[in-house]
Design a protein around this motif. Sequence first.
Motif, PDB file in Angstrom:
ATOM      1  N   MET B  83     -12.131   6.642   6.236  1.00  0.00           N
ATOM      2  CA  MET B  83     -12.517   7.455   4.874  1.00  0.00           C
ATOM      3  C   MET B  83     -11.016   7.938   4.441  1.00  0.00           C
ATOM      4  N   ILE B  84     -10.258   8.517   5.472  1.00  0.00           N
ATOM      5  CA  ILE B  84      -8.931   9.058   4.923  1.00  0.00           C
ATOM      6  C   ILE B  84      -8.002   8.097   4.421  1.00  0.00           C
ATOM      7  N   VAL B  85      -8.043   6.935   5.034  1.00  0.00           N
ATOM      8  CA  VAL B  85      -7.432   5.781   4.555  1.00  0.00           C
ATOM      9  C   VAL B  85      -7.664   5.307   2.983  1.00  0.00           C
ATOM     10  N   VAL B  86      -8.933   5.076   2.962  1.00  0.00           N
ATOM     11  CA  VAL B  86      -9.557   4.715   1.665  1.00  0.00           C
ATOM     12  C   VAL B  86      -9.164   5.534   0.601  1.00  0.00           C
ATOM     13  N   LEU B  87      -9.470   6.910   0.759  1.00  0.00           N
ATOM     14  CA  LEU B  87      -8.859   7.817  -0.242  1.00  0.00           C
ATOM     15  C   LEU B  87      -7.516   7.946  -0.302  1.00  0.00           C
ATOM     16  N   THR B  88      -6.898   7.659   0.751  1.00  0.00           N
ATOM     17  CA  THR B  88      -5.316   7.485   0.261  1.00  0.00           C
ATOM     18  C   THR B  88      -4.900   6.468  -0.520  1.00  0.00           C
ATOM     19  N   VAL B  89      -5.565   5.191  -0.429  1.00  0.00           N
ATOM     20  CA  VAL B  89      -5.332   4.159  -1.294  1.00  0.00           C
ATOM     21  C   VAL B  89      -5.354   4.407  -2.778  1.00  0.00           C
ATOM     22  N   TYR B  90      -6.565   5.149  -2.947  1.00  0.00           N
ATOM     23  CA  TYR B  90      -6.824   5.716  -4.490  1.00  0.00           C
ATOM     24  C   TYR B  90      -5.832   6.667  -4.869  1.00  0.00           C
ATOM     25  N   GLY B  91      -5.577   7.741  -3.856  1.00  0.00           N
ATOM     26  CA  GLY B  91      -4.667   8.499  -4.293  1.00  0.00           C
ATOM     27  C   GLY B  91      -3.223   8.276  -4.970  1.00  0.00           C
ATOM     28  N   VAL B  92      -2.746   7.171  -3.964  1.00  0.00           N
ATOM     29  CA  VAL B  92      -1.583   6.654  -4.136  1.00  0.00           C
ATOM     30  C   VAL B  92      -1.754   6.197  -5.225  1.00  0.00           C
ATOM     31  N   ALA B  93      -2.620   5.116  -5.798  1.00  0.00           N
ATOM     32  CA  ALA B  93      -2.902   4.180  -6.946  1.00  0.00           C
ATOM     33  C   ALA B  93      -2.600   5.133  -8.019  1.00  0.00           C
ATOM     34  N   VAL B  94      -3.272   6.278  -8.191  1.00  0.00           N
ATOM     35  CA  VAL B  94      -3.144   7.141  -9.332  1.00  0.00           C
ATOM     36  C   VAL B  94      -1.758   7.638  -9.330  1.00  0.00           C
TER      37      VAL B  94
END
Lengths: 246, 249
Positions: B83-94
């Motif tokens: 979960m944290i990795v997926v959330l981080t991917v989107y966070g970084v993307a933005v």
Amino acid sequence: MNLFLDAWRWLATGSNWTGDGGAATRLVEHLLVSGLVVGIAAIIAVPLGVLVGHTGRGRTAVVLAASAARAVPTLGLLTLVALATGIGLTGPVVALVVLAVPSLLAGAYAGVESVDRVTIDAARAVGMTEAQVVRRVELPLAAPLLVGGLRSATLQVVATSTLAAYTADVGLGRLLFAGLKAREYDVMLASALLVVALALVLEGLLALLQRLVTPRTAAPAEHARPARNAHPSSTVAEKSPTERTS
Amino acid sequence: MKWLSQNYPQVVDLFLTHLALSVPAIVASLLIAVPLGWSAQHGRGLRGPVLVGVGLLYAIPSLPLFIIVPVLIGTPLRSSSTMIVVLTVYGVAVLVRSAADAFASVPAATLDAAAAVGHTRWSSFWRVELPLAGPVLLAGVRVITVSTVSLVSVGAVIGIQSLGTLFTDGFQRGIRFEVLTGIVLIVALAVLLDGLVVLAGRLLMPWTRRSAGIRGSRRRGGPGRRGDSGRVLAEPQLAGAAQPEGASR
């Protein structure tokens, strides 16, 4: 990595694509539902956004709606509407339209708003009526941001349609949940990759469309920038400049 | 209401779980996005590829990513690390885009001046560039804070516990109030964390406090290329002046 091979094998097997619940049917369903939703949302949001951008009235409401929409969890909205309407297509369509409207609204509004006041005054000065100003000056100049709104709305709808399969028997998400339930990782992964491919293809096509509608004469990077950033919330603001800088 | 009185310990538990998933992802996104955004801004020819890259990352729907990430990095399917990795991917993307814009808003002349008075590149980054980029960066952090909190709930459909569990459980058992509780609590958590981010911003950047009341307009002035403070301050007046003109049309 072996799982990716398994997923590939699943995708390469013709019989997985045919039939009633096959991947082909699910893909078409996914596209139809997404298209329907974006269409309905556009009919609601674009005229409203253009009106707000043109008159300057209600802009606070638009900005608020755009940021509130980001805070509302999509799954919550989906399940809530599904509980109200029962199992079927109505629930997801209603929920998805609600999700798609703010991006489109923000895009249309930001686009019209970004048009240089001087240009609009010039259009009036040469005798254009208000309708002509909107149709022949504001809309063409607003097109890049408007399509930017369409792009983020489409992206969100395609993504959330996958989630919608949790409450309705529709789209590629159905395969994903079926694989999850049966603990078939190849099916799960294959459908996940299909959704990703679909999203990336649509993203590419819409980025291309956005580039096509950008007026060649205008170099709007400088003056359009502040207006765009007036919506730090909307994906429009985040995504649109990509085309300029790349 | 009866449901809530019977289940509130579980709800509190889920609220805390939700918080514990969101915060590390937001922090990790910031730590990854700032260097990336900085290099995108300063590396010759990097800005385009980096921004296109994060744009594509952002285009990937979240649900499939919950399936793909475990295969790629070997975490268990239903785990908080996935979960944290997926959330981080989107966070970084933005956030990479915000960071690049933030660093772009710092005038080159200011950086030259910093170098002229003897700052090394390193100290110029920490003491000149980062503080000046701060307000725009903060706006980006606020965006990902809210979207991260909302995104956590998606994990519930594959079985990662969070407030989103109230959606799946409520849907399966047909308890509308349970779903509603989930929505309200997630929005509340998002507002709470957003408030904390704003507060942190004011503590770290006390010079922005004076204009805190015009935050919305500030952001619009933020990424102005020239970064002249006069323009930032003039914005709200301009916006106000434009109103009657627009209304008279």
